[in-house]
Design a protein around this motif. Structure first.
Motif, PDB file in Angstrom:
ATOM      1  N   LYS A 487       0.828  -1.194   0.000  1.00 10.52           N
ATOM      2  CA  LYS A 487       0.000   0.000   0.000  1.00 10.52           C
ATOM      3  C   LYS A 487       0.871   1.256   0.000  1.00 10.52           C
ATOM      4  CE  LYS A 487      -3.577  -2.325   2.759  1.00 10.52           C
ATOM      5  NZ  LYS A 487      -4.375  -2.274   4.006  1.00 10.52           N
ATOM      6  N   GLY A 488       0.244   2.368  -0.384  1.00  9.59           N
ATOM      7  CA  GLY A 488       0.920   3.663  -0.315  1.00  9.59           C
ATOM      8  C   GLY A 488       2.210   3.684  -1.116  1.00  9.59           C
ATOM      9  N   GLN A 489       3.173   4.422  -0.588  1.00 12.84           N
ATOM     10  CA  GLN A 489       4.429   4.564  -1.301  1.00 12.84           C
ATOM     11  C   GLN A 489       5.339   3.350  -1.123  1.00 12.84           C
ATOM     12  OE1 GLN A 489       5.884   8.737  -0.962  1.00 12.84           O
ATOM     13  NE2 GLN A 489       3.805   9.122  -0.259  1.00 12.84           N
ATOM     14  N   GLY A 490       4.993   2.473  -0.173  1.00 15.45           N
ATOM     15  CA  GLY A 490       5.705   1.214  -0.067  1.00 15.45           C
ATOM     16  C   GLY A 490       5.537   0.384  -1.330  1.00 15.45           C
ATOM     17  N   ALA A 491       4.363   0.490  -1.978  1.00 13.41           N
ATOM     18  CA  ALA A 491       4.128  -0.239  -3.224  1.00 13.41           C
ATOM     19  C   ALA A 491       5.069   0.235  -4.322  1.00 13.41           C
ATOM     20  CB  ALA A 491       2.672  -0.058  -3.665  1.00 13.41           C
ATOM     21  N   SER A 492       5.319   1.541  -4.371  1.00 20.09           N
ATOM     22  CA  SER A 492       6.232   2.070  -5.393  1.00 20.09           C
ATOM     23  C   SER A 492       7.668   1.628  -5.124  1.00 20.09           C
ATOM     24  CB  SER A 492       6.146   3.603  -5.453  1.00 20.09           C
ATOM     25  OG  SER A 492       6.639   4.196  -4.267  1.00 20.09           O
ATOM     26  N   PHE A 493       8.046   1.494  -3.829  1.00 21.50           N
ATOM     27  CA  PHE A 493       9.395   1.018  -3.503  1.00 21.50           C
ATOM     28  C   PHE A 493       9.581  -0.417  -3.995  1.00 21.50           C
ATOM     29  CE2 PHE A 493       9.511   3.887   0.553  1.00 21.50           C
ATOM     30  CZ  PHE A 493       9.518   4.999  -0.259  1.00 21.50           C
ATOM     31  N   VAL A 494       8.566  -1.258  -3.766  1.00 23.83           N
ATOM     32  CA  VAL A 494       8.661  -2.657  -4.196  1.00 23.83           C
ATOM     33  C   VAL A 494       8.639  -2.751  -5.720  1.00 23.83           C
ATOM     34  CG1 VAL A 494       7.525  -4.914  -4.120  1.00 23.83           C
ATOM     35  CG2 VAL A 494       7.624  -3.500  -2.061  1.00 23.83           C
ATOM     36  N   ALA A 495       7.808  -1.956  -6.377  1.00 24.22           N
ATOM     37  CA  ALA A 495       7.756  -1.962  -7.843  1.00 24.22           C
ATOM     38  C   ALA A 495       9.110  -1.570  -8.433  1.00 24.22           C
ATOM     39  CB  ALA A 495       6.666  -1.012  -8.330  1.00 24.22           C
ATOM     40  N   ALA A 496       9.735  -0.548  -7.849  1.00 19.88           N
ATOM     41  CA  ALA A 496      11.057  -0.126  -8.321  1.00 19.88           C
ATOM     42  C   ALA A 496      12.083  -1.229  -8.096  1.00 19.88           C
ATOM     43  CB  ALA A 496      11.484   1.150  -7.595  1.00 19.88           C
ATOM     44  N   GLY A 497      12.028  -1.875  -6.933  1.00 24.17           N
ATOM     45  CA  GLY A 497      12.947  -2.973  -6.653  1.00 24.17           C
ATOM     46  C   GLY A 497      12.772  -4.120  -7.623  1.00 24.17           C
ATOM     47  N   ALA A 498      11.516  -4.438  -7.962  1.00 24.71           N
ATOM     48  CA  ALA A 498      11.241  -5.500  -8.927  1.00 24.71           C
ATOM     49  C   ALA A 498      11.804  -5.140 -10.294  1.00 24.71           C
ATOM     50  CB  ALA A 498       9.733  -5.739  -9.021  1.00 24.71           C
ATOM     51  N   ALA A 499      11.637  -3.882 -10.697  1.00 20.69           N
ATOM     52  CA  ALA A 499      12.177  -3.436 -11.993  1.00 20.69           C
ATOM     53  C   ALA A 499      13.687  -3.592 -12.032  1.00 20.69           C
ATOM     54  CB  ALA A 499      11.786  -1.983 -12.238  1.00 20.69           C
ATOM     55  N   PHE A 500      14.345  -3.198 -10.955  1.00 20.47           N
ATOM     56  CA  PHE A 500      15.808  -3.268 -10.898  1.00 20.47           C
ATOM     57  C   PHE A 500      16.293  -4.716 -10.963  1.00 20.47           C
ATOM     58  CE2 PHE A 500      19.866  -3.454  -8.669  1.00 20.47           C
ATOM     59  CZ  PHE A 500      20.566  -2.399  -9.244  1.00 20.47           C
ATOM     60  N   VAL A 501      15.708  -5.592 -10.164  1.00 23.65           N
ATOM     61  CA  VAL A 501      16.156  -6.993 -10.105  1.00 23.65           C
ATOM     62  C   VAL A 501      15.893  -7.712 -11.423  1.00 23.65           C
ATOM     63  CG1 VAL A 501      15.748  -9.226  -8.994  1.00 23.65           C
ATOM     64  CG2 VAL A 501      15.914  -7.150  -7.601  1.00 23.65           C
ATOM     65  N   VAL A 502      14.689  -7.553 -11.975  1.00 23.12           N
ATOM     66  CA  VAL A 502      14.360  -8.211 -13.244  1.00 23.12           C
ATOM     67  C   VAL A 502      15.271  -7.705 -14.365  1.00 23.12           C
ATOM     68  CG1 VAL A 502      12.583  -8.420 -15.029  1.00 23.12           C
ATOM     69  CG2 VAL A 502      11.981  -8.724 -12.622  1.00 23.12           C
ATOM     70  N   ASP A 503      15.514  -6.405 -14.398  1.00 26.23           N
ATOM     71  CA  ASP A 503      16.408  -5.823 -15.404  1.00 26.23           C
ATOM     72  C   ASP A 503      17.804  -6.437 -15.309  1.00 26.23           C
ATOM     73  OD1 ASP A 503      18.295  -4.066 -16.729  1.00 26.23           O
ATOM     74  OD2 ASP A 503      16.725  -2.564 -16.795  1.00 26.23           O
ATOM     75  N   ILE A 504      18.361  -6.480 -14.106  1.00 21.85           N
ATOM     76  CA  ILE A 504      19.710  -7.022 -13.919  1.00 21.85           C
ATOM     77  C   ILE A 504      19.770  -8.498 -14.328  1.00 21.85           C
ATOM     78  CG2 ILE A 504      21.438  -7.664 -12.188  1.00 21.85           C
ATOM     79  CD1 ILE A 504      21.565  -4.735 -12.747  1.00 21.85           C
ATOM     80  N   LEU A 505      18.817  -9.296 -13.862  1.00 20.17           N
ATOM     81  CA  LEU A 505      18.841 -10.735 -14.138  1.00 20.17           C
ATOM     82  C   LEU A 505      18.750 -11.025 -15.636  1.00 20.17           C
ATOM     83  CD1 LEU A 505      16.584 -12.175 -11.271  1.00 20.17           C
ATOM     84  CD2 LEU A 505      19.072 -12.354 -11.501  1.00 20.17           C
ATOM     85  N   LEU A 506      17.794 -10.401 -16.305  1.00 23.41           N
ATOM     86  CA  LEU A 506      17.632 -10.669 -17.731  1.00 23.41           C
ATOM     87  C   LEU A 506      18.783 -10.099 -18.553  1.00 23.41           C
ATOM     88  CD1 LEU A 506      13.795 -10.328 -18.364  1.00 23.41           C
ATOM     89  CD2 LEU A 506      15.190 -12.376 -18.200  1.00 23.41           C
ATOM     90  N   SER A 507      19.332  -8.969 -18.118  1.00 21.33           N
ATOM     91  CA  SER A 507      20.491  -8.402 -18.819  1.00 21.33           C
ATOM     92  C   SER A 507      21.688  -9.349 -18.765  1.00 21.33           C
ATOM     93  CB  SER A 507      20.870  -7.049 -18.207  1.00 21.33           C
ATOM     94  OG  SER A 507      19.853  -6.095 -18.411  1.00 21.33           O
TER      95      SER A 507
END
Length: 566
Positions: A487-507
């Motif tokens: 919820k709230g801005q915690g959701a944006s923190f997790v979304a950003a973390g997911a973007a970073f991890v998925v980007d690194i792994l697939l790269s």
């Protein structure tokens, strides 16, 4: 009482005169800057001729828009001291990293934009993805600025919402189309001082009203929000019940992924430093900006905290869990101005809010027209036109961006706290870009295919998390399973973390099955292949002329502030 009526300010002719004088200064700067525009480089990058103190203040002012002022004061009213993390954890370290580590690559490579750096490092596919996503992001964020401006002017002065939008948009368009980035930067310096002049008296008056810091603590204790007087572990901000996971979310989600993604790869900010006259000035610009940045929370967040206990209807709104009364936390600063400021100071405050709008929108639009002109139009549509053609195209791109931004204002209305929307956008666009940048800059093996695959997959991952969360995308979120707890801005923190991890792994995975560029093509673009003399401090006399020493002083100060207000 309707909200617009209850927020209406009793502005006098003195207040309107102050606002009119400010607008004349703004337009005058645009006219004067027009004389220095003789090439596209002058229009888009100020001819790379500006001193460090000018680009340093513009670097901060470009970020100090209406979104930040209204959004962070809203965060202060809703969450309290944990909001300071957006500055001391979520800004300063990344700004110093940009200055010391990344700016030598941007400025030294001679690129005209951040997407152009992507073109040289990863090739056309990653470049096109980055250029388009950046352009879309700037239109969306400019729309937020327009929405806030229209709302502010409508409730404060009673002007028709469309009239207020169009008048301010025309003013911004006028000075950017006249003087390009120079007009935007010099106006941003002016706007920085106007914003401070507007918010500092409001903070002082509010402190007197609440009885100083001790009085604020006493009133927050009475309201049952004593936990919001401590910045750590910041559960109110992240919406995490666990103290440990809340701290981890702030440090990794905000302090690393979102912060570094925004400050080191966002061309809106980097463009200001790239307009500096030399490498040393370009590196010092973010460091110079870090000093006012670390003290700005005291005139933005603190007034929001005080509004939540001083303004009766806002205190009642907060006591009822942020529902009812036709209010939102975005109204905090306006309510405080209504109750505390006399005429004269009220005019300065109104000018300050208008300045904040224009600083934010001008930064978005000036970065948009540069990327559209250089990175999209010149690179993929019309490659070999005279230089003047791209200057004219940039002016038209400014008009188009403003029109598009008007259409995107409807999205901003979905959010009770505008910073939630903004952090979600950063998670979509900046977090995956930072992952691609940081991996490509320090790993020479990373391939061009990995660059665009990482960007696209990281963005998709962030969007998926936001949609599945409780409210990461407002009414567009569906709240599925475990994600419904975000919820709230915690959701944006997790979304950003997911973007970073998925980007690194697939790269990494794609890199191992594709071919990398020859080393000679990566010199100046990858850390290990760049001569150390190119990224070291130039020989300077005084400590304040050394980017690394000056950054060290800034880092020590922000650590001290974290300790004092932990």
């Amino acid at each position: 009482m309707p909200l617009a009526t209850s927020l209406r300010l009793d502005a006098s002719w003195v207040d309107y005169l102050l606002v009119a004088v400010y607008f004349l200064f703004v337009l005058g700067i645009g006219v004067m800057a027009r004389r220095s525009v003789s090439s596209s480089l002058d229009f888009f990058l100020s001819g790379r001729s500006l001193p460090a103190w000018v680009t340093g203040l513009a670097f901060i002012s470009a970020n100090l828009g209406a979104v930040e002022i209204m959004g962070m004061s809203a965060n202060g009213a809703e969450f309290g001291m944990p909001t300071f993390h957006y500055y001391w954890i979520g800004a300063i370290p990344a700004m110093l990293f940009l200055a010391v580590v990344m700016m030598p690559f941007y400025y030294g490579s001679g690129v005209r934009s951040v997407p152009e750096f992507m073109l040289r490092r990863f090739g056309p596919a990653a470049h096109l993805v980055n250029s388009i996503s950046f352009a879309v992001a700037q239109v969306l964020i400019a729309g937020v600025n327009l929405y806030l401006l229209a709302t502010i002017v409508n409730v404060l002065l009673g002007w028709n919402i469309w009239v207020s939008t169009l008048v301010a948009a025309v003013i911004v368009l006028s000075y950017i189309t006249l003087g390009g980035l120079s007009a935007a930067i010099y106006n941003e310096v002016l706007q920085f001082f106007v914003i401070v002049a507007a918010l500092l008296p409001l903070t002082v008056v509010a402190l007197q009203k609440v009885g100083g810091w001790g009085g604020l603590k006493e009133k927050m204790a009475h309201a049952g929000t004593t936990d919001q007087l401590s910045s750590w572990p910041g559960n109110s901000l992240t919406q995490f019940s666990s103290d440990v996971w809340s701290s981890v979310g702030i440090v990794l989600g905000l302090g690393f992924v979102l912060s570094f993604g925004y400050w080191t790869t966002n061309f809106v900010e980097v463009q200001r430093a790239m307009a500096s006259k030399d490498m040393n000035s370009a590196r010092r610009a973010p460091v110079i900006g870090s000093f006012p940045k670390m003290f700005i929370p005291f005139i933005i967040i603190l007034p929001g905290m005080m509004a939540a206990v001083v303004v009766p209807e806002l205190a009642k709104f907060k006591a009822h869990g942020g529902t009812g009364g036709g209010l939102t936390y975005n109204d905090s600063l306006l309510l405080l101005m209504r109750d505390l400021l006399p005429n004269g100071l009220l005019g300065i405050a109104i000018a300050g809010l208008l300045a904040a709008f224009m600083a934010g929108m001008a930064a978005n639009i000036s970065a948009f027209n540069t990327v559209m002109s250089y990175d999209i139009w010149q690179t993929y549509v019309q490659k070999h036109k005279p230089d003047h053609f791209y200057t004219v195209f940039g002016r038209w791109a400014t008009v188009v961006a403003t029109i598009l931004a008007i259409g995107t204002t409807i999205l901003a209305k979905e959010f009770n706290n505008i910073m939630g929307y903004l952090q979600t956008l950063f998670g979509f666009f900046n977090a995956p870009l930072f992952a691609t940048f940081i991996l490509g800059m320090f790993w020479k093996r990373m391939t061009s295919a990995a660059g665009w695959v990482g960007l696209v997959s990281g963005t998709i991952a962030a969007v998926v998390v936001a949609v599945l969360s409780h409210d990461g995308l407002g009414t567009l979120s569906v709240g599925v399973g475990w994600f419904d707890h975000l919820k709230g801005q915690g959701a944006s923190f997790v979304a950003a973390g997911a973007a970073f991890v998925v980007d690194i792994l697939l790269s990494v995975l794609v890199t191992f099955v594709t071919r990398s560029k020859p080393e000679e093509e990566l010199r100046g673009l990858v850390y290990s292949l760049t001569p150390k003399a190119d990224i070291a401090d130039e020989h300077v006399g005084s400590w304040w002329q050394s980017p690394t020493r000056l950054a060290g002083v800034s880092l020590v100060l922000v650590i001290i502030l974290n300790v004092i207000f932990h």
